[in-house]
Design an enzyme around this catalytic site. Structure first.
Site, PDB file in Angstrom:
ATOM      1  N   TYR A   1      18.669  -1.276  -3.958  1.00 30.53           N
ATOM      2  CA  TYR A   1      19.068  -2.668  -4.229  1.00 30.53           C
ATOM      3  C   TYR A   1      20.351  -2.718  -5.065  1.00 30.53           C
ATOM      4  O   TYR A   1      21.142  -3.658  -4.972  1.00 30.53           O
ATOM      5  CB  TYR A   1      17.924  -3.409  -4.910  1.00 30.53           C
ATOM      6  CG  TYR A   1      17.895  -4.902  -4.661  1.00 30.53           C
ATOM      7  CD1 TYR A   1      18.081  -5.436  -3.382  1.00 30.53           C
ATOM      8  CD2 TYR A   1      17.670  -5.787  -5.706  1.00 30.53           C
ATOM      9  CE1 TYR A   1      18.040  -6.804  -3.166  1.00 30.53           C
ATOM     10  CE2 TYR A   1      17.624  -7.158  -5.491  1.00 30.53           C
ATOM     11  CZ  TYR A   1      17.816  -7.658  -4.224  1.00 30.53           C
ATOM     12  OH  TYR A   1      17.775  -9.017  -4.023  1.00 30.53           O
TER      13      TYR A   1
ATOM     14  N   LYS B   1      20.852 -10.228  -9.324  1.00 28.90           N
ATOM     15  CA  LYS B   1      19.605 -11.000  -9.474  1.00 28.90           C
ATOM     16  C   LYS B   1      19.197 -11.097 -10.954  1.00 28.90           C
ATOM     17  O   LYS B   1      18.673 -12.128 -11.382  1.00 28.90           O
ATOM     18  CB  LYS B   1      18.477 -10.384  -8.647  1.00 28.90           C
ATOM     19  CG  LYS B   1      18.636 -10.562  -7.148  1.00 28.90           C
ATOM     20  CD  LYS B   1      18.676 -12.031  -6.748  1.00 28.90           C
ATOM     21  CE  LYS B   1      18.571 -12.233  -5.256  1.00 28.90           C
ATOM     22  NZ  LYS B   1      18.939 -13.607  -4.852  1.00 28.90           N
TER      23      LYS B   1
HETATM   24  N1  LIG Z   1      14.522 -11.608   2.251  1.00 30.01           N
HETATM   25  C1  LIG Z   1      14.025 -11.086   1.135  1.00 30.01           C
HETATM   26  O1  LIG Z   1      13.348 -10.040   1.157  1.00 30.01           O
HETATM   27  C2  LIG Z   1      14.252 -11.776  -0.173  1.00 30.01           C
HETATM   28  C3  LIG Z   1      13.394 -11.495  -1.241  1.00 30.01           C
HETATM   29  C4  LIG Z   1      13.616 -12.126  -2.469  1.00 30.01           C
HETATM   30  C5  LIG Z   1      14.684 -13.019  -2.605  1.00 30.01           C
HETATM   31  N2  LIG Z   1      15.498 -13.262  -1.530  1.00 30.01           N
HETATM   32  C6  LIG Z   1      16.611 -14.204  -1.719  1.00 30.01           C
HETATM   33  O2  LIG Z   1      16.408 -15.341  -0.908  1.00 30.01           O
HETATM   34  C7  LIG Z   1      17.663 -15.999  -0.722  1.00 30.01           C
HETATM   35  C8  LIG Z   1      17.814 -16.340   0.750  1.00 30.01           C
HETATM   36  O3  LIG Z   1      17.954 -15.171   1.517  1.00 30.01           O
HETATM   37  P1  LIG Z   1      17.164 -14.918   2.870  1.00 30.01           P
HETATM   38  O4  LIG Z   1      16.361 -13.696   2.661  1.00 30.01           O
HETATM   39  O5  LIG Z   1      16.525 -16.164   3.364  1.00 30.01           O
HETATM   40  O6  LIG Z   1      18.334 -14.454   3.858  1.00 30.01           O
HETATM   41  P2  LIG Z   1      19.342 -15.280   4.797  1.00 30.01           P
HETATM   42  O7  LIG Z   1      20.309 -14.272   5.286  1.00 30.01           O
HETATM   43  O8  LIG Z   1      18.589 -16.061   5.812  1.00 30.01           O
HETATM   44  O9  LIG Z   1      20.028 -16.302   3.767  1.00 30.01           O
HETATM   45  C9  LIG Z   1      21.111 -15.946   2.937  1.00 30.01           C
HETATM   46  C10 LIG Z   1      22.071 -17.113   3.000  1.00 30.01           C
HETATM   47  O10 LIG Z   1      23.158 -16.940   2.086  1.00 30.01           O
HETATM   48  C11 LIG Z   1      24.245 -17.627   2.670  1.00 30.01           C
HETATM   49  N3  LIG Z   1      25.519 -17.282   2.058  1.00 30.01           N
HETATM   50  C12 LIG Z   1      26.087 -16.051   1.952  1.00 30.01           C
HETATM   51  N4  LIG Z   1      27.302 -16.161   1.371  1.00 30.01           N
HETATM   52  C13 LIG Z   1      27.490 -17.482   1.094  1.00 30.01           C
HETATM   53  C14 LIG Z   1      28.554 -18.231   0.512  1.00 30.01           C
HETATM   54  N5  LIG Z   1      29.701 -17.650   0.088  1.00 30.01           N
HETATM   55  N6  LIG Z   1      28.403 -19.583   0.378  1.00 30.01           N
HETATM   56  C15 LIG Z   1      27.276 -20.202   0.795  1.00 30.01           C
HETATM   57  N7  LIG Z   1      26.243 -19.542   1.380  1.00 30.01           N
HETATM   58  C16 LIG Z   1      26.362 -18.201   1.529  1.00 30.01           C
HETATM   59  C17 LIG Z   1      24.164 -17.205   4.137  1.00 30.01           C
HETATM   60  O11 LIG Z   1      24.921 -18.075   4.974  1.00 30.01           O
HETATM   61  C18 LIG Z   1      22.669 -17.307   4.385  1.00 30.01           C
HETATM   62  O12 LIG Z   1      22.336 -18.587   4.880  1.00 30.01           O
HETATM   63  C19 LIG Z   1      18.718 -15.030  -1.270  1.00 30.01           C
HETATM   64  O13 LIG Z   1      19.046 -15.405  -2.589  1.00 30.01           O
HETATM   65  C20 LIG Z   1      17.972 -13.711  -1.275  1.00 30.01           C
HETATM   66  O14 LIG Z   1      18.522 -12.780  -2.180  1.00 30.01           O
HETATM   67  C21 LIG Z   1      15.292 -12.681  -0.327  1.00 30.01           C
END
Ligand SMILES: NC(=O)c1ccc[n+]([C@@H]2O[C@H](COP(=O)([O-])OP(=O)(O)OC[C@H]3O[C@@H](n4cnc5c(N)ncnc54)[C@H](O)[C@@H]3O)[C@@H](O)[C@H]2O)c1
Length: 255
Positions: free
Chosen positions: A154, A161
């Site tokens: 990570y 984070k």
């Molecule tokens: N998937 C996992 O395992 C997981 C676990 C814990 C937390 N998260 C967090 O959840 C959140 C959503 O991620 P996800 O897993 O749904 O993936 P995802 O890829 O579907 O969503 C990530 C989003 O970030 C957007 N993004 C990236 N750069 C950007 C910018 N400059 N301006 C505006 N938007 C931007 C992308 O367009 C995308 O829609 C993130 O913060 C991620 O770190 C994910």
């Protein structure tokens, strides 16, 4: 429509596919009575196509959280669809490849800076851009991945984070006087585009599948989305600066 979020107006960022955590948040929010405005980054036509799969059509506003013009114009663009906001969902994360997958010791500052700007600083930027539309009782909710530990692969995203978790507490501090809450959901691993961009992500998947006390589905975004809805609702009126784990209980268990 009755429901947990009846009458609430929400701005939801971060939809890129129907596997996005934000898509589940938007869908459940609509099913629970909220009016949803989406923001999209980059491929707007793709986001618009995905938005059509929601129970109700939702407008999509372009927002790159690193673009000062987009941030400055956000409130006016949102006002074209709703007259105020009760909640804002930050579901945004990005780190260049050098920052992930074991590259911690070698990632250059320019790449780390991008990760921090998009994944950490943007939490504050988004909240401030939406603030003119918000009033007491409003809520900002973001998504983290438990940053109390250093996870293999990570790397700088973990640092981002940790910063996000701190930024949420500072937002709670600075917006508390206005009656606006800031809370995060710490989700377990979910197969989204963002997750697939992390080399070695399957290590999380294996660990969670084996060890989460409640078990863990890598493809069910709904538990994390439900927690977001709860935090956006009126049912956590005195909770801010908090992190709710939605990880099958993994964080509570020793190795
Ligand atoms: N998937 C996992 O395992 C997981 C676990 C814990 C937390 N998260 C967090 O959840 C959140 C959503 O991620 P996800 O897993 O749904 O993936 P995802 O890829 O579907 O969503 C990530 C989003 O970030 C957007 N993004 C990236 N750069 C950007 C910018 N400059 N301006 C505006 N938007 C931007 C992308 O367009 C995308 O829609 C993130 O913060 C991620 O770190 C994910």
């Amino acid at each position: 429509m009755p429901g947990l979020l009846a009458g609430k107006r929400l701005l939801v960022t971060g939809v890129i596919t129907d596997a996005s955590i934000a898509f589940s948040v938007a869908k459940l929010a609509q099913e629970n009575g909220a009016q949803v405005v989406l923001t999209g980054y980059g491929r707007l036509s793709l986001v618009e196509r995905i938005a059509k799969r929601l129970p109700e059509p939702a407008p999509v506003i372009e927002l790159d959280v690193t673009n000062p013009d987009h941030l400055a114009g956000l409130a006016d663009k949102v006002r074209e669809h709703v007259d105020g906001l009760d909640g804002v969902v930050h579901s945004i994360g990005f780190a260049p490849q050098s920052c992930l997958g074991g590259g911690f010791l070698d990632a250059p500052w320019e790449d780390v800076a991008t990760a921090l700007q998009v994944s950490t600083y943007s939490y504050k930027s988004l909240a401030m851009a939406a603030l003119p539309l918000m009033s007491a009782g409003g809520a900002v909710v973001g998504l983290t991945f438990d940053a109390t530990k250093a996870w293999p692969v990570y790397d700088w995203m973990g640092v981002a984070k940790a910063g996000l978790e701190s930024a949420s507490r500072y937002l709670a501090l600075h917006l508390g006087k206005q009656g606006i809450r800031s809370n995060l959901v710490a989700a377990g691993p979910l197969r989204t585009i963002a997750a697939k961009s992390i080399p070695g992500f399957e290590r999380f998947e294996d660990a969670w599948t084996e060890r989460a006390p409640l078990g863990w589905s890598l493809t069910d975004q709904e538990p994390a989305a439900r927690a977001c809805l709860a935090l956006l609702s009126d049912w956590f009126p005195a909770t801010t600066g908090e992190i709710v784990h939605v990880d099958g209980g993994y964080h509570a268990i020793g190795a």
